[in-house]
Design a protein around this motif. Structure first.
Motif, PDB file in Angstrom:
ATOM      1  N   LEU A  99       0.837  -1.194   0.000  1.00  0.00           N
ATOM      2  CA  LEU A  99       0.000   0.000   0.000  1.00  0.00           C
ATOM      3  C   LEU A  99       0.875   1.248   0.000  1.00  0.00           C
ATOM      4  O   LEU A  99       1.933   1.272   0.636  1.00  0.00           O
ATOM      5  CB  LEU A  99      -0.894   0.014   1.241  1.00  0.00           C
ATOM      6  CG  LEU A  99      -1.891  -1.137   1.405  1.00  0.00           C
ATOM      7  CD1 LEU A  99      -2.641  -0.980   2.727  1.00  0.00           C
ATOM      8  CD2 LEU A  99      -2.861  -1.203   0.242  1.00  0.00           C
ATOM      9  N   GLY A 100       0.415   2.296  -0.693  1.00  0.00           N
ATOM     10  CA  GLY A 100       1.188   3.533  -0.745  1.00  0.00           C
ATOM     11  C   GLY A 100       2.622   3.269  -1.142  1.00  0.00           C
ATOM     12  O   GLY A 100       3.560   3.802  -0.563  1.00  0.00           O
ATOM     13  N   ALA A 101       2.791   2.452  -2.172  1.00  0.00           N
ATOM     14  CA  ALA A 101       4.103   1.878  -2.470  1.00  0.00           C
ATOM     15  C   ALA A 101       5.135   2.901  -2.932  1.00  0.00           C
ATOM     16  O   ALA A 101       6.326   2.731  -2.698  1.00  0.00           O
ATOM     17  CB  ALA A 101       3.959   0.771  -3.524  1.00  0.00           C
ATOM     18  N   THR A 118       1.420  -7.182  -5.902  1.00  0.00           N
ATOM     19  CA  THR A 118       0.639  -6.082  -6.450  1.00  0.00           C
ATOM     20  C   THR A 118       1.110  -4.801  -5.784  1.00  0.00           C
ATOM     21  O   THR A 118       1.078  -4.689  -4.548  1.00  0.00           O
ATOM     22  CB  THR A 118      -0.865  -6.273  -6.197  1.00  0.00           C
ATOM     23  OG1 THR A 118      -1.309  -7.458  -6.861  1.00  0.00           O
ATOM     24  CG2 THR A 118      -1.665  -5.091  -6.722  1.00  0.00           C
ATOM     25  N   LEU A 119       1.560  -3.851  -6.570  1.00  0.00           N
ATOM     26  CA  LEU A 119       2.025  -2.554  -6.076  1.00  0.00           C
ATOM     27  C   LEU A 119       0.905  -1.540  -6.253  1.00  0.00           C
ATOM     28  O   LEU A 119       0.321  -1.436  -7.333  1.00  0.00           O
ATOM     29  CB  LEU A 119       3.265  -2.098  -6.849  1.00  0.00           C
ATOM     30  CG  LEU A 119       4.455  -3.057  -6.859  1.00  0.00           C
ATOM     31  CD1 LEU A 119       5.535  -2.547  -7.812  1.00  0.00           C
ATOM     32  CD2 LEU A 119       5.017  -3.241  -5.458  1.00  0.00           C
ATOM     33  N   THR A 120       0.596  -0.784  -5.206  1.00  0.00           N
ATOM     34  CA  THR A 120      -0.504   0.170  -5.279  1.00  0.00           C
ATOM     35  C   THR A 120      -0.100   1.529  -4.748  1.00  0.00           C
ATOM     36  O   THR A 120       0.773   1.650  -3.897  1.00  0.00           O
ATOM     37  CB  THR A 120      -1.737  -0.316  -4.478  1.00  0.00           C
ATOM     38  OG1 THR A 120      -1.492  -0.178  -3.079  1.00  0.00           O
ATOM     39  CG2 THR A 120      -2.075  -1.761  -4.794  1.00  0.00           C
ATOM     40  N   ASP A 121      -0.740   2.540  -5.263  1.00  0.00           N
ATOM     41  CA  ASP A 121      -0.686   3.889  -4.711  1.00  0.00           C
ATOM     42  C   ASP A 121      -1.988   4.562  -5.110  1.00  0.00           C
ATOM     43  O   ASP A 121      -2.795   3.985  -5.845  1.00  0.00           O
ATOM     44  CB  ASP A 121       0.537   4.656  -5.221  1.00  0.00           C
ATOM     45  CG  ASP A 121       1.085   5.625  -4.158  1.00  0.00           C
ATOM     46  OD1 ASP A 121       0.301   6.488  -3.722  1.00  0.00           O
ATOM     47  OD2 ASP A 121       2.259   5.515  -3.779  1.00  0.00           O
ATOM     48  N   ALA A 122      -2.218   5.772  -4.592  1.00  0.00           N
ATOM     49  CA  ALA A 122      -3.486   6.460  -4.847  1.00  0.00           C
ATOM     50  C   ALA A 122      -3.788   6.528  -6.342  1.00  0.00           C
ATOM     51  O   ALA A 122      -2.892   6.782  -7.157  1.00  0.00           O
ATOM     52  CB  ALA A 122      -3.449   7.857  -4.251  1.00  0.00           C
ATOM     53  N   MET A 146      -1.469  -1.119  -9.699  1.00  0.00           N
ATOM     54  CA  MET A 146      -2.848  -0.640  -9.753  1.00  0.00           C
ATOM     55  C   MET A 146      -3.047   0.542  -8.823  1.00  0.00           C
ATOM     56  O   MET A 146      -2.355   0.708  -7.816  1.00  0.00           O
ATOM     57  CB  MET A 146      -3.827  -1.768  -9.386  1.00  0.00           C
ATOM     58  CG  MET A 146      -3.686  -2.294  -7.970  1.00  0.00           C
ATOM     59  SD  MET A 146      -4.940  -3.538  -7.536  1.00  0.00           S
ATOM     60  CE  MET A 146      -6.367  -2.484  -7.273  1.00  0.00           C
ATOM     61  N   GLY A 147      -3.999   1.384  -9.175  1.00  0.00           N
ATOM     62  CA  GLY A 147      -4.398   2.485  -8.312  1.00  0.00           C
ATOM     63  C   GLY A 147      -5.320   1.984  -7.216  1.00  0.00           C
ATOM     64  O   GLY A 147      -6.290   1.273  -7.500  1.00  0.00           O
ATOM     65  N   LEU A 148      -4.996   2.338  -5.972  1.00  0.00           N
ATOM     66  CA  LEU A 148      -5.840   1.964  -4.839  1.00  0.00           C
ATOM     67  C   LEU A 148      -5.792   3.110  -3.833  1.00  0.00           C
ATOM     68  O   LEU A 148      -4.766   3.353  -3.199  1.00  0.00           O
ATOM     69  CB  LEU A 148      -5.348   0.660  -4.203  1.00  0.00           C
ATOM     70  CG  LEU A 148      -6.274  -0.023  -3.186  1.00  0.00           C
ATOM     71  CD1 LEU A 148      -5.893  -1.491  -3.015  1.00  0.00           C
ATOM     72  CD2 LEU A 148      -6.259   0.670  -1.834  1.00  0.00           C
TER      73      LEU A 148
END
Length: 257
Positions: A99-101, A118-122, A146-148
């Motif tokens: 999260l917030g990678a 899975t790498l995510t950021d806003a 992916m955006g998360l």
């Protein structure tokens, strides 16, 4: 502006870690004043293991010297990445979400040791997400990007079933804490037996984090001072009170930080 993070600290960290390349993103044509306006890109290399250990490797990270905190490798990211390396047998074959990678160092190390990452950021931080893809290509690693956005329940989050959730320095903005813990709680509930591993500077105090864990039905499984496990050569470049904690769903017995 960079929220609650100092650019002076960034420059100090950059000098301590060393860079293998520092260059403007576009060196063709233009005057010096034009080049001065270009964002400065660096590539930092981060090594894991040594000749006495099995399969040492390095990860190269593209960083951008401008005011976007998601494009720097912060100390908490270095610490979490080292922990992943030391716990590599635990990560091999596991489903991992960061999260917030940002620059994604911990997630990339997890991928290197055999995790499905899975790498995510806003979702609205397209430049950061694009940089993640470039860094994956640079290191020849296959990760889902992916955006998360924390606290937002779009379709993509329902398909995630991580065994391990990683978060480096995601506890820096108190206004986002509830959204972060809501997202973490959902992911933990969506994958029974999973764990959230995070590193953070103790800016806001353990009591606030303890309160939010209790509020969201979580508990601390492990709490470590990072200097207890960091190699001396890496620890020498760190400063401040950095903690690592493993957090799980609370089944009725709360252990406060």
């Amino acid at each position: 502006m960079v929220p609650q993070k100092s650019k002076l600290l960034l420059l100090s960290i950059g000098c301590q870690l060393g860079k293998i390349g520092v260059f403007p993103t576009d060196m063709e044509g233009g005057h010096s004043s034009e080049l001065a306006e270009k964002p400065m890109t660096t590539i930092s290399r981060h090594c894991f293991g040594d000749d006495s250990e099995e399969s040492p490797f390095s990860i190269s990270i593209i960083e951008n010297m401008k005011e976007d905190y998601g494009l720097f490798v912060w100390p908490c990211s270095i610490v979490l990445a080292e922990y992943v390396w030391q716990q590599r047998l635990r990560f091999s074959g596991a489903s991992v979400i960061e999260l917030g990678a940002g620059t994604s160092l911990p997630g990339l190390v997890a991928a290197k040791v055999g995790a499905n990452v899975t790498l995510t950021d806003a979702s609205d931080r397209t430049e950061v997400l694009d940089n993640m893809k470039k860094v994956c290509d640079l290191n020849k690693l296959k990760c889902n990007v992916m955006g998360l956005t924390w606290g937002v329940w779009d379709a993509s989050i329902f398909s995630l079933h991580p065994k391990v959730i990683l978060g480096a320095d995601v506890l820096y903005d108190t206004t986002a804490f509830d959204d972060l813990f809501a997202t973490v709680t959902f992911l933990l509930q969506n994958s029974p037996g999973s764990v959230f591993i995070t590193t953070y500077h103790n800016r806001s105090g353990h009591h606030l984090i303890s309160f939010l864990m209790a509020k969201w039905g979580l508990k601390c499984l492990k709490l470590l001072d990072v200097f207890s496990f960091m190699p001396s050569d890496k620890a020498s470049g760190l400063s401040g009170n950095i903690q690592l904690t493993e957090i799980v769903l609370n089944n009725g017995h709360t252990k406060y930080l």
